[in-house]
Design a protein around this motif. Sequence first.
Motif: not given
Lengths: 251, 251
Positions: B52-55, B85-90
Motif C-alpha cells: 500500500l505504501s509502494k503503490i 522499523q520496517r513500517l517507518n522505512a515505508w
Amino acid sequence: MAHRFFRTAKATDIVEKLVTKLVYEHAIIEEGDRILIAVSGGKDSTILAWALSKIRPTLKRNYTLTAIHISSDFCACCKKSALEQRLNAWDIPFVDRFVPIIGRLKTGKSMNCYWCSTQRRLELLNYATEHHFNKLALGHHLDDIIETFFMNLTIKGTFSTMALSMPYRNYPVRIIRPLAYLEEQQIIACAAEQHILNNMCTCPYGMRSERRVMRARIANFTHNSSAVKRHILHALLNSPVFAGNNKESQG
Amino acid sequence: MAHRFFRTAKATDIVEKLVTKLVYEHAIIEEGDRILIAVSGGKDSTILAWALSKIRPTLKRNYTLTAIHISSDFCACCKKSALEQRLNAWDIPFVDRFVPIIGRLKTGKSMNCYWCSTQRRLELLNYATEHHFNKLALGHHLDDIIETFFMNLTIKGTFSTMALSMPYRNYPVRIIRPLAYLEEQQIIACAAEQHILNNMCTCPYGMRSERRVMRARIANFTHNSSAVKRHILHALLNSPVFAGNNKESQG
C-alpha cells in the motif's frame, strides 16, 4: 428426515422417500403433467422410472408417465427387451427412437460426448414437443450435480450446475431432475435390492476422463461424506446457482 | 496480465501489479481515504503495508496510511521493534495497542481462535472509529478467501466468503482486502525477496486444525494449480457470494 431412517431403512424406501420429498418441496410434478422419462438403460434412469411410478399413489396427483429410449448407431449393447419388460411391469409405456449419432457427424468430425448428448437432448425435446409432453424427467443425481458444479467452478470459473427444474425457451417443455436428493450409492443400492444392477446398459465410450478425474478429486475432497455433500446441496438450493426455475435454456 | 509476466517477473513486481490491479478494478482506495492497516507482524500484513505504501505514487490518489498492531497477553514473540522499523522505512506510522485477550475471558471459558479474532476486530474497529479512519485494510489473500469459501460450503452449507470490500452497520468503517488477487506463495516469495521472511511473528496457537485440514484438501483438489484458483476467484467475483459491497456486517 431422521438420520436413523437412513441408517436402517431399505434402499428402495430411501429412494422413494427422497424422491417424494423433492417433488413436494420443489413442486416439480403437478396435476395433469405428461411426463416423458429419458431412459438410457442404465441404473440411474431405470431407478428414476421405477420411483416415479412407485410414488404415484402417495402423491395423489394425476400424471402420466412414458419412457423413451434413444437408440444409436454406435451402441448395440442395450438390453432393450429387459428394459421394456421392467417398464411395462411398472405400468410405463416404452418408446424406442433411433438417432444416427455418428451418421449426423460432419465429415472430418469425430465422435465425442458433447455431440452425442446434444443430439440425444434435441431428439428428446422434439419428441416431447410433438407428443405434447410438458415435462422431461432426467436421471441425474446429487453426485452428478456436485460434479458439474465443481467442473464449472474450476474449469469455466462460473457458479452453475444442473437445475432441479428448468424451462426451455424454444420448447414448451420443462426439464426436471427428481433424483437430485439422492447420492449415487443410494441408487446403486436400490438397483441391487431390485436385482436389476447386473443387467444394465453402459455407454461404450465410458465416462469422459475429465469427469472421472473430477469424481476422484471430489471423493477425496469430501472424504465421500454424505454430510458434506448435503451441505453443498443445501448451499446450492439456497442460491441462484441452482434455482434454474428462473433461468431459461435456449436448447 | 500476460502469463509471461508471472513467469519471469520478480515477486515484488507481481505483488505491486496485482494490488494495483485490484485497487483499480474494485475502487477500494479512494481520494482522501484514511486507511488503518492491521499488522500482526506476520508475512501477509507486513507485505500488505509494504504494497500500500509502494503503490501510492502509481495510484495518484491522496490517502494516508497508519499501521496498528494488537499486542495481547498471550503472545510475546512478536518482533515489534523490527516491525516498527520496517513500517517507518515505508513511511507508515505505527501504533501498538494492548488487548487483554485472555484477561477478557469469562470464568470457565477457554481461549480459542474465534474469541481472539473477535476481540482483535472489535479493538481495530473502535480504534479506527475513534481516530477517524474510514478504511481498515486486512491482509487476507486468495488462498484465505478460497479456504473460507470451501469451509462455509462444506461445513455450514452456504455460499459465502470474505468480501473484497465491506461496510459495517455499526461503525463508519469499511473493511478492504487489497491482497485478494494474490496467492500465498506469491506473498511468501515477495517477503523472501525483501529478506523479511525469517523475522516474522506467528501465533503460538498456530493455525486452527480444521483450517489446516481444509488447506490440505484444497491443495489436493486444485492440484495447487494457480489456474484453478483463479477460475474460482473469477466465479466469486462474478457472483453475489463475493460482492460484499452490498452486504453489511453488524460486527
